[in-house]
Design a protein around this motif. Structure first.
Motif, PDB file in Angstrom:
ATOM      1  N   LEU A 270     -18.550  -3.581  -3.563  1.00 36.42           N
ATOM      2  CA  LEU A 270     -17.576  -2.683  -2.954  1.00 36.42           C
ATOM      3  C   LEU A 270     -16.189  -2.932  -3.530  1.00 36.42           C
ATOM      4  CD1 LEU A 270     -16.695  -0.686  -0.669  1.00 36.42           C
ATOM      5  CD2 LEU A 270     -16.548  -2.679   0.840  1.00 36.42           C
ATOM      6  N   GLY A 271     -15.594  -1.906  -4.115  1.00 37.03           N
ATOM      7  CA  GLY A 271     -14.226  -2.046  -4.600  1.00 37.03           C
ATOM      8  C   GLY A 271     -13.999  -1.338  -5.918  1.00 37.03           C
TER       9      GLY A 271
ATOM     10  N   LEU B 198       0.834  -1.191   0.000  1.00 39.83           N
ATOM     11  CA  LEU B 198       0.000   0.000   0.000  1.00 39.83           C
ATOM     12  C   LEU B 198       0.878   1.254   0.000  1.00 39.83           C
ATOM     13  CD1 LEU B 198      -2.647  -1.054   2.692  1.00 39.83           C
ATOM     14  CD2 LEU B 198      -2.879  -1.151   0.205  1.00 39.83           C
ATOM     15  N   PRO B 199       0.468   2.303  -0.714  1.00 42.25           N
ATOM     16  CA  PRO B 199      -0.876   2.574  -1.244  1.00 42.25           C
ATOM     17  C   PRO B 199      -1.156   2.041  -2.642  1.00 42.25           C
ATOM     18  CG  PRO B 199       0.478   4.507  -1.516  1.00 42.25           C
ATOM     19  CD  PRO B 199       1.329   3.504  -0.790  1.00 42.25           C
ATOM     20  N   ARG B 200      -0.286   1.185  -3.204  1.00 43.58           N
ATOM     21  CA  ARG B 200      -0.641   0.532  -4.453  1.00 43.58           C
ATOM     22  C   ARG B 200      -1.901  -0.287  -4.221  1.00 43.58           C
ATOM     23  NH1 ARG B 200       3.261  -3.369  -8.202  1.00 43.58           N
ATOM     24  NH2 ARG B 200       1.647  -3.999  -9.687  1.00 43.58           N
TER      25      ARG B 200
ATOM     26  N   PHE C 268     -18.071  -1.910   6.679  1.00 42.40           N
ATOM     27  CA  PHE C 268     -18.890  -2.542   5.647  1.00 42.40           C
ATOM     28  C   PHE C 268     -19.187  -4.005   6.008  1.00 42.40           C
ATOM     29  CE2 PHE C 268     -17.178   0.894   2.887  1.00 42.40           C
ATOM     30  CZ  PHE C 268     -18.380   1.356   2.383  1.00 42.40           C
ATOM     31  N   ILE C 269     -18.163  -4.709   6.470  1.00 45.59           N
ATOM     32  CA  ILE C 269     -18.371  -6.107   6.869  1.00 45.59           C
ATOM     33  C   ILE C 269     -19.375  -6.181   8.009  1.00 45.59           C
ATOM     34  CG2 ILE C 269     -17.260  -8.128   7.902  1.00 45.59           C
ATOM     35  CD1 ILE C 269     -14.740  -7.423   6.341  1.00 45.59           C
ATOM     36  N   GLY C 270     -19.263  -5.230   8.950  1.00 46.47           N
ATOM     37  CA  GLY C 270     -20.196  -5.227  10.072  1.00 46.47           C
ATOM     38  C   GLY C 270     -21.637  -5.082   9.642  1.00 46.47           C
TER      39      GLY C 270
ATOM     40  N   VAL D  18     -11.124   0.631  -0.391  1.00 46.75           N
ATOM     41  CA  VAL D  18     -11.399   1.117   0.957  1.00 46.75           C
ATOM     42  C   VAL D  18     -10.279   0.762   1.919  1.00 46.75           C
ATOM     43  CG1 VAL D  18     -13.892   1.047   0.646  1.00 46.75           C
ATOM     44  CG2 VAL D  18     -12.718  -0.961   1.532  1.00 46.75           C
ATOM     45  N   SER D  19     -10.130   1.582   2.943  1.00 41.17           N
ATOM     46  CA  SER D  19      -9.158   1.313   3.999  1.00 41.17           C
ATOM     47  C   SER D  19      -9.659   0.174   4.876  1.00 41.17           C
ATOM     48  CB  SER D  19      -8.956   2.560   4.851  1.00 41.17           C
ATOM     49  OG  SER D  19     -10.139   2.853   5.587  1.00 41.17           O
TER      50      SER D  19
END
Length: 774
Positions: free
Chosen positions: A240-241, A26-28, A287-289, A279-280
């Motif tokens: 998401l992504g 990261l940040p790649r 999001f998972i939550g 996303v970080s």
């Protein structure tokens, strides 16, 4: 190789004082980069006395803004930088090197550049294999065999990977370690607690996340949604992504756009949310939550590792997945739901089966969460430290409150990114070539004023949009186009010549009426839009000297093109008596054609519909708005609405009048060959109609016409080539014409530029009184 600043280190346990990690970071934006970052940080936390640092592989010369943990960088395709990286590792006396391996992230055939580094390093090497191929090609097999030889230990994340290494590559058990994919340690929680911040409270959330690409199989979930929503209308599907960077570079957002069109086609756009962002970790946890069911509809069984699956499974979420290898292992013994590949019906049954049986879903969740305790990063880090020590012993010598509003129904569909490679390929110092053989310029056919006029109009539109990178050749090629137009103009006759050979010999004394009108249109565009002073001055000169001949032209399309040029010119310059008279005369002529031909069932200007038909409507709409001329506006809108109605299929796609016979009144309509210029003309005219009326109907029609290029057509085949940036020359009854000539390619890019301009909240006023006409 780029060396970064380093600190001194003298402490730490004697066996693992310095641990180096190699891979993307990261940040790649890619999964390997996230894994390298997370693993290094987890090991650093588990072994605070050890110095952990990273060597990052770059896919671009400028690199990335890396954190201090990244101590050196090397270029993916620069073989020498791999050797310099090995020197750095050796000079720093690293005690172990942990390599993240994926065939696509290292340079050379099959990623073979990595081997030059491994040959040079003196410390033990532990290689984590993110892909294990059961059927490698010859190059991949040779690379893999040497990678196995150069590695002291090999780590895989699933038993299936270990089995393949034993059976295919003859790796002995004593060299293998199975360590699960690490995951963040999330609490076991009800999804309802996290939904409010995304605006999806009270809804059932399905999630797919990760870098987006065709292998994800997301289209099958969208195909399954109508059946799911029929039983559970409160379902929302969150995708998401970001699009994978390499895919984005090669073909843009082709895949994402196809998914968005599919959602609209299936009538589920109010139940689909795209979040096009990498996303970080903190965001991902949220999001998972909020997720009730995670869906991995991947298309390839031979996927031995899925970090996204591991993340959500370990967080105790119910999973519905296709049976790729990693999913088979994690979801065995009732820990999830497996469905066949490419089977929307089975996906719908799997999802609904869980939503209909809350007790079963809770059992699955608890089972997954319990197994996930062995996958959290602190546990995985301890396992890696054991592997590192083993390797050394073997050798003895790493807030969104509005988010719920982001459905496709509430947001405009994304447009493809601009790619001008083919326009530049077709252009030389003289101008743009007329034709291409496939995507190769056809020198034999030479140049023409029509296409150079189109090209110059495109450059002016793009210059006005101002969203091209600094490296763009736009100004250079625009100079070639306006120079061609200037050379085409015969000052004695006041007309433009059209065709020129590759040897720069004019092939005619004067061009067709249409080419006169189109050249004047281009000159008006340069006068009204160009920010290059030289281009603008030449355009003004050509416009003023070419305008008088317009009164002698007999083609209605030439009149329309000239009217478009006049209105372009008037964006920056005041009208004079001559301009006013010619504009009024051409408008009157078009209206006379209408009155002499249009009837109750044939709302048109001529006895036949031929080519670039919508330009007649567009010219009248413009004249109607700005002369003003109410009758011209009424006729322009009425004729365009009729044209749109007869060019829309029952399936709702755009079907232009075919050029293989056109459409004569009371005759048979030609359905093919469909030409890109027809779609472009409809895009332009419909956007002009929207600006005149603010009726959303016209935006829908413009979008429908533009999507013809992308595959929403009779054959369901895209004409735009996301790889080359070119556009096919037409749609035949059974295929796409594979040649990518100038007219077609420019039709697409002009359409895209106009669609881009229509999305801008503020646009330049059409007319200006700031400058005199001459």
């Amino acid at each position: 190789m780029t060396e970064r600043s380093e600190g001194n280190f003298d402490g730490g346990p004697p066996d693992l004082r310095r641990i180096a990690f190699l891979g993307d970071h990261l940040p790649r934006l890619c999964g390997i980069a996230t894994f390298t970052h997370d693993l290094c940080e987890a090991v650093a936390t588990a072994a605070p006395e050890s110095e952990c640092y990273v060597g990052a592989v770059n896919d671009r010369p400028e690199g990335y803004d890396y954190p201090p943990r990244v101590r050196f960088e090397f270029l993916e395709k620069d073989l020498d930088s791999y050797r310099r990286a090995a020197e750095f590792l050796n000079f720093n006396n690293s005690d172990v090197l942990c390599v993240q391996h994926e065939f696509g992230i290292y340079g050379g055939p099959g990623g073979s550049h990595l081997l030059s580094l491994l040959k040079e390093v003196r410390m033990p090497v532990v290689t984590t294999l993110h892909t294990v191929l059961q059927e490698p090609d010859a190059v991949q097999r040779r690379v893999m065999d040497e990678l196995v030889e150069r590695s002291d230990r090999l780590v895989v994340m699933a038993e299936k990977g270990a089995a393949i290494l034993r059976a295919v590559y003859q790796v002995p058990d004593e060299k293998l370690d199975v360590v699960p994919h690490g995951i963040p340690d999330l609490p076991f929680a009800d999804s309802a607690h996290s939904k409010a911040q995304f605006g999806v409270e009270g809804r059932k959330v399905m999630l797919t996340f990760g870098l987006i690409g065709p292998g994800k199989g997301i289209e099958h979930v969208i195909e399954a949604l109508p059946s799911i929503i029929e039983e559970h209308p409160d379902v929302v599907y969150l995708i998401l992504g970001a699009t994978h960077p390499q895919l984005l570079a090669n073909e843009g957002e082709r895949y994402r756009l196809s998914l968005q069109r599919l959602a609209v086609k299936n009538g589920v756009n109010q139940h689909v949310i795209f979040h096009n962002r990498f996303v970080s970790l903190d965001d991902l946890k949220e999001f998972i939550g909020a997720t009730d069911i995670y869906v991995t509809p991947y298309l390839n069984e031979a996927q031995v590792t899925s970090g996204t699956l591991a993340y959500v499974f370990g967080a105790g979420k119910a999973v519905v997945s296709t049976p790729y290898w990693h999913a088979q292992e994690l979801l065995a013994e009732g820990r999830g739901v497996l469905v066949p590949f490419r089977d929307p019906g089975a996906l719908a049954q799997g999802v609904c089966g869980l939503l209909n049986d809350n007790a079963r879903m809770e059992r699955i969740r608890h089972g997954a969460y319990a197994m996930g305790r062995n996958m959290i990063w602190p546990a995985v880090a301890q396992r890696y430290l054991e592997v590192f020590r083993h390797a050394r012993a073997d050798r003895r010598f790493e807030p969104r409150k509005s988010f719920g509003e982001w459905t496709l129904d509430a947001r405009p569909t994304d447009l493809p990114p601009r790619r001008l490679d083919h326009v530049e390929r077709m252009t030389d110092g003289t101008g743009i070539f007329q034709h291409a053989i496939f995507n190769v310029p056809n020198f034999h056919e030479g140049y023409c004023t029509d296409d150079n006029a189109r090209s110059f109009i495109l450059c002016n539109l793009l210059d006005e949009l101002g969203d091209l990178p600094p490296s763009s050749k736009l100004n250079k090629i625009a100079s070639s186009y306006i120079a061609f137009l200037a050379a085409a103009f015969d000052y004695q006759t006041g007309r433009f010549r059209n065709f020129m050979s590759h040897g720069r010999q004019w092939l005619e004394k004067e061009g067709s009426d249409d080419s006169q009108g189109r050249a004047l249109w281009a000159a008006g565009s340069g006068a009204g839009r160009s920010r290059d002073e030289g281009h603008q001055k030449i355009s003004v000169q050509l416009f003023q000297r070419g305008l008088p001949i317009v009164a002698t032209l007999s083609s209605p399309r030439a009149w329309a093109f000239a009217l478009l040029g006049i209105h372009e010119y008037l964006r920056q310059y005041q009208a004079n008596t001559e301009i006013d008279q010619i504009r009024a005369e051409l408008t009157t002529r078009l209206l006379a054609c209408w009155k002499g031909c249009a009837t109750g069932d044939w709302f048109w200007f001529e006895e036949s519909l031929t080519y670039e038909n919508a330009r007649l409507c567009q010219a009248l709409i413009l004249s109607g708005q700005w002369m003003p001329h109410p009758e011209a506006l009424r006729v322009g809108l009425q004729s365009l609405r009729w044209l749109a109605s007869i060019q829309t299929t029952q399936a709702g796609c755009f079907r232009p009048i075919g050029s293989n016979g056109f459409y004569v009144r009371n005759g048979s309509r030609a359905e093919f060959d469909q030409q890109p210029v027809e779609a472009q003309a409809m895009v332009s005219a419909c956007l002009e109609a929207y600006r005149a009326t603010k009726e959303s109907f016209w935006l829908v029609e413009a979008k429908r016409s533009f999507e013809w290029f992308l595959g929403r057509n009779d054959l369901g085949l895209p004409l735009y080539d996301f790889t080359t940036g070119g556009c096919s020359d037409g749609l035949h009854a059974d295929r796409v014409n594979e040649n990518q000539g100038a007219e077609s390619t420019l039709a697409y890019h002009l359409s895209l530029a106009e669609m881009n301009a229509a999305e801008q909240p503020i646009s330049q006023p059409l007319l200006s009184s700031s400058r005199p006409s001459s």
